[in-house]
Design a protein around this motif. Structure first.
Motif, PDB file in Angstrom:
ATOM      1  N   GLY A 125      12.202   9.296  13.759  1.00 40.00           N
ATOM      2  CA  GLY A 125      11.935   7.866  13.691  1.00 40.00           C
ATOM      3  C   GLY A 125      10.549   7.593  13.161  1.00 40.00           C
ATOM      4  O   GLY A 125       9.601   8.338  13.447  1.00 40.00           O
ATOM      5  N   PHE A 126      10.426   6.529  12.362  1.00 42.46           N
ATOM      6  CA  PHE A 126       9.145   6.063  11.834  1.00 42.46           C
ATOM      7  C   PHE A 126       9.091   4.555  12.068  1.00 42.46           C
ATOM      8  O   PHE A 126       9.837   3.807  11.438  1.00 42.46           O
ATOM      9  CB  PHE A 126       9.009   6.383  10.342  1.00 42.46           C
ATOM     10  N   PHE A 127       8.224   4.123  12.984  1.00 42.53           N
ATOM     11  CA  PHE A 127       8.148   2.727  13.384  1.00 42.53           C
ATOM     12  C   PHE A 127       6.838   2.116  12.907  1.00 42.53           C
ATOM     13  O   PHE A 127       5.781   2.745  13.008  1.00 42.53           O
ATOM     14  CB  PHE A 127       8.262   2.599  14.900  1.00 42.53           C
ATOM     15  N   ASP A 128       6.915   0.881  12.381  1.00 44.41           N
ATOM     16  CA  ASP A 128       5.715   0.214  11.888  1.00 44.41           C
ATOM     17  C   ASP A 128       5.608  -1.176  12.503  1.00 44.41           C
ATOM     18  O   ASP A 128       6.237  -1.464  13.529  1.00 44.41           O
ATOM     19  CB  ASP A 128       5.686   0.190  10.355  1.00 44.41           C
TER      20      ASP A 128
ATOM     21  N   GLN B  56       0.834  -1.200   0.000  1.00 50.70           N
ATOM     22  CA  GLN B  56       0.000   0.000   0.000  1.00 50.70           C
ATOM     23  C   GLN B  56       0.870   1.253   0.000  1.00 50.70           C
ATOM     24  O   GLN B  56       0.588   2.216  -0.717  1.00 50.70           O
ATOM     25  CB  GLN B  56      -0.922  -0.001   1.223  1.00 50.70           C
ATOM     26  N   GLY B  57       1.942   1.228   0.789  1.00 50.47           N
ATOM     27  CA  GLY B  57       2.841   2.373   0.828  1.00 50.47           C
ATOM     28  C   GLY B  57       3.457   2.679  -0.516  1.00 50.47           C
ATOM     29  O   GLY B  57       3.579   3.841  -0.919  1.00 50.47           O
ATOM     30  N   LEU B  58       3.832   1.640  -1.260  1.00 49.33           N
ATOM     31  CA  LEU B  58       4.417   1.844  -2.582  1.00 49.33           C
ATOM     32  C   LEU B  58       3.392   2.428  -3.560  1.00 49.33           C
ATOM     33  O   LEU B  58       3.721   3.286  -4.394  1.00 49.33           O
ATOM     34  CB  LEU B  58       4.960   0.521  -3.117  1.00 49.33           C
ATOM     35  N   ILE B  59       2.154   1.965  -3.456  1.00 52.81           N
ATOM     36  CA  ILE B  59       1.092   2.502  -4.320  1.00 52.81           C
ATOM     37  C   ILE B  59       0.820   3.960  -3.977  1.00 52.81           C
ATOM     38  O   ILE B  59       0.670   4.813  -4.863  1.00 52.81           O
ATOM     39  CB  ILE B  59      -0.185   1.654  -4.172  1.00 52.81           C
ATOM     40  N   TRP B  60       0.763   4.254  -2.686  1.00 52.44           N
ATOM     41  CA  TRP B  60       0.521   5.638  -2.280  1.00 52.44           C
ATOM     42  C   TRP B  60       1.674   6.548  -2.690  1.00 52.44           C
ATOM     43  O   TRP B  60       1.457   7.726  -2.978  1.00 52.44           O
ATOM     44  CB  TRP B  60       0.294   5.706  -0.771  1.00 52.44           C
ATOM     45  N   ARG B  61       2.889   6.009  -2.731  1.00 51.91           N
ATOM     46  CA  ARG B  61       4.038   6.819  -3.165  1.00 51.91           C
ATOM     47  C   ARG B  61       3.770   7.416  -4.537  1.00 51.91           C
ATOM     48  O   ARG B  61       3.999   8.605  -4.773  1.00 51.91           O
ATOM     49  CB  ARG B  61       5.305   5.973  -3.197  1.00 51.91           C
ATOM     50  N   ALA B  62       3.282   6.568  -5.439  1.00 49.54           N
ATOM     51  CA  ALA B  62       2.973   7.049  -6.790  1.00 49.54           C
ATOM     52  C   ALA B  62       1.851   8.078  -6.758  1.00 49.54           C
ATOM     53  O   ALA B  62       1.877   9.073  -7.489  1.00 49.54           O
ATOM     54  CB  ALA B  62       2.593   5.869  -7.679  1.00 49.54           C
TER      55      ALA B  62
ATOM     56  N   VAL C  62       7.060   8.462  15.030  1.00 46.09           N
ATOM     57  CA  VAL C  62       5.738   7.953  14.681  1.00 46.09           C
ATOM     58  C   VAL C  62       5.723   6.450  14.867  1.00 46.09           C
ATOM     59  O   VAL C  62       6.707   5.764  14.576  1.00 46.09           O
ATOM     60  CB  VAL C  62       5.399   8.292  13.212  1.00 46.09           C
ATOM     61  N   TYR C  63       4.590   5.929  15.347  1.00 41.22           N
ATOM     62  CA  TYR C  63       4.371   4.476  15.384  1.00 41.22           C
ATOM     63  C   TYR C  63       2.967   4.226  14.852  1.00 41.22           C
ATOM     64  O   TYR C  63       1.985   4.653  15.453  1.00 41.22           O
ATOM     65  CB  TYR C  63       4.511   3.933  16.795  1.00 41.22           C
ATOM     66  N   SER C  64       2.887   3.561  13.706  1.00 34.45           N
ATOM     67  CA  SER C  64       1.604   3.320  13.053  1.00 34.45           C
ATOM     68  C   SER C  64       1.600   1.935  12.437  1.00 34.45           C
ATOM     69  O   SER C  64       2.657   1.390  12.093  1.00 34.45           O
ATOM     70  CB  SER C  64       1.357   4.378  11.964  1.00 34.45           C
ATOM     71  N   SER C  65       0.410   1.365  12.273  1.00 38.01           N
ATOM     72  CA  SER C  65       0.304   0.082  11.578  1.00 38.01           C
ATOM     73  C   SER C  65       0.559   0.234  10.094  1.00 38.01           C
ATOM     74  O   SER C  65       0.846  -0.738   9.401  1.00 38.01           O
ATOM     75  CB  SER C  65      -1.068  -0.556  11.823  1.00 38.01           C
ATOM     76  N   GLY C  66       0.441   1.451   9.564  1.00 37.21           N
ATOM     77  CA  GLY C  66       0.866   1.713   8.194  1.00 37.21           C
ATOM     78  C   GLY C  66       2.369   1.599   8.090  1.00 37.21           C
ATOM     79  O   GLY C  66       3.100   1.820   9.063  1.00 37.21           O
ATOM     80  N   SER C  67       2.871   1.247   6.913  1.00 38.41           N
ATOM     81  CA  SER C  67       4.301   1.042   6.730  1.00 38.41           C
ATOM     82  C   SER C  67       5.094   2.327   6.964  1.00 38.41           C
ATOM     83  O   SER C  67       4.548   3.433   6.911  1.00 38.41           O
ATOM     84  CB  SER C  67       4.588   0.538   5.311  1.00 38.41           C
ATOM     85  N   GLU C  68       6.381   2.155   7.225  1.00 32.60           N
ATOM     86  CA  GLU C  68       7.260   3.323   7.353  1.00 32.60           C
ATOM     87  C   GLU C  68       7.145   4.208   6.120  1.00 32.60           C
ATOM     88  O   GLU C  68       7.086   5.443   6.223  1.00 32.60           O
ATOM     89  CB  GLU C  68       8.713   2.880   7.550  1.00 32.60           C
ATOM     90  N   GLU C  69       7.116   3.595   4.930  1.00 33.62           N
ATOM     91  CA  GLU C  69       6.980   4.345   3.681  1.00 33.62           C
ATOM     92  C   GLU C  69       5.710   5.185   3.689  1.00 33.62           C
ATOM     93  O   GLU C  69       5.731   6.370   3.352  1.00 33.62           O
ATOM     94  CB  GLU C  69       6.963   3.372   2.502  1.00 33.62           C
ATOM     95  N   ALA C  70       4.581   4.582   4.086  1.00 32.04           N
ATOM     96  CA  ALA C  70       3.310   5.301   4.100  1.00 32.04           C
ATOM     97  C   ALA C  70       3.347   6.458   5.095  1.00 32.04           C
ATOM     98  O   ALA C  70       2.806   7.549   4.811  1.00 32.04           O
ATOM     99  CB  ALA C  70       2.178   4.344   4.439  1.00 32.04           C
ATOM    100  N   GLN C  71       3.968   6.242   6.231  1.00 32.91           N
ATOM    101  CA  GLN C  71       4.076   7.301   7.238  1.00 32.91           C
ATOM    102  C   GLN C  71       4.864   8.491   6.696  1.00 32.91           C
ATOM    103  O   GLN C  71       4.442   9.652   6.808  1.00 32.91           O
ATOM    104  CB  GLN C  71       4.762   6.758   8.486  1.00 32.91           C
ATOM    105  N   ARG C  72       6.017   8.196   6.126  1.00 35.91           N
ATOM    106  CA  ARG C  72       6.863   9.261   5.599  1.00 35.91           C
ATOM    107  C   ARG C  72       6.141  10.048   4.503  1.00 35.91           C
ATOM    108  O   ARG C  72       6.216  11.286   4.449  1.00 35.91           O
ATOM    109  CB  ARG C  72       8.171   8.673   5.053  1.00 35.91           C
TER     110      ARG C  72
END
Length: 221
Positions: free
Chosen positions: A141-144, A77-83, A114-124
């Protein structure tokens, strides 16, 4: 004295509606085309290898439908959202009180993560492409879910160790009481964000704040 501040995203910095009505549908609609175009890319192939079953697309769609907190799904999902963010189709929602508070906390020397169930990529991506501009540099820090589940005390212990957060000096912000329970068991101070717009139910087990300005007041200015 609080020196480290760890925040959740969904229901805390960002509306639940943005995640469920914008981000999730965008990823679901783009999933098949994304896999067709990038399924053989090393990064994507490695994630797909972690998806069980002969029909990985079907498994991913089932996980999406049930909002399973599976690391390969969240990473894809994070990779898709990146685009989507890169094209301008997506912009990260933040509640109006959040950007100013984050900047003020950082300016006063608080260390933010940050600490989220979303991936580090999605958080960033959400903070980098937020409606308030690029806020990613405010965080160190971005923790998943690679740290573990958000309702497990061990996850917060791992974060504290990785981050170098002293016992009793880290505060965790979330709208979910069970996550706060786990963080407190690991030695974190806690505060439940109770935003009426998100319909959060106060637990009565943790200090409460209406928004980040309220958190600032609790921190002492």
């Amino acid at each position: 004295m609080i020196t480290h501040l760890l925040t959740d995203i969904e229901g805390t910095t960002t509306s639940i509606a943005f995640v469920h009505r914008t981000l999730f549908p965008y990823a679901a609609e783009a999933l098949e085309g994304f896999l067709a175009a990038h399924g053989e890319d090393p990064e994507v192939a490695a994630l797909l290898a972690e998806v069980p079953g002969p029909d990985r697309l079907a498994t991913l769609r089932e996980w999406m439908a049930r909002d399973v907190k599976a690391t390969p799904l969240k990473a894809l999902q994070g990779l898709i959202w990146r685009a989507g963010y890169a094209s301008g189709a997506l912009r990260g929602h933040l509640w109006p009180d959040v950007p100013g508070a984050l900047r003020a906390w950082r300016a006063r020397g608080l260390r933010l993560a940050v600490y989220s169930s979303g991936s580090e990529e999605a958080q960033r991506l959400l903070f980098r492409h937020s409606e308030a501009g690029d806020l990613e540099p405010l965080f160190e820090g971005f923790f998943d879910t690679r740290m573990g589940g958000k309702r497990e005390a061990e996850s917060y212990a791992r974060i504290a160790a990785a981050w170098g957060a002293p016992a009793g000096a880290a505060l965790f912000l979330s709208d979910v009481a069970e996550e706060l329970d786990a963080a407190r068991a690991a030695g974190f101070a806690t505060c439940q964000l109770v935003r009426p717009e998100d319909g959060t139910t106060p637990s009565g087990r943790h200090p409460e704040a209406r928004d980040f300005n309220d958190v600032t007041a609790r921190l002492g200015g």
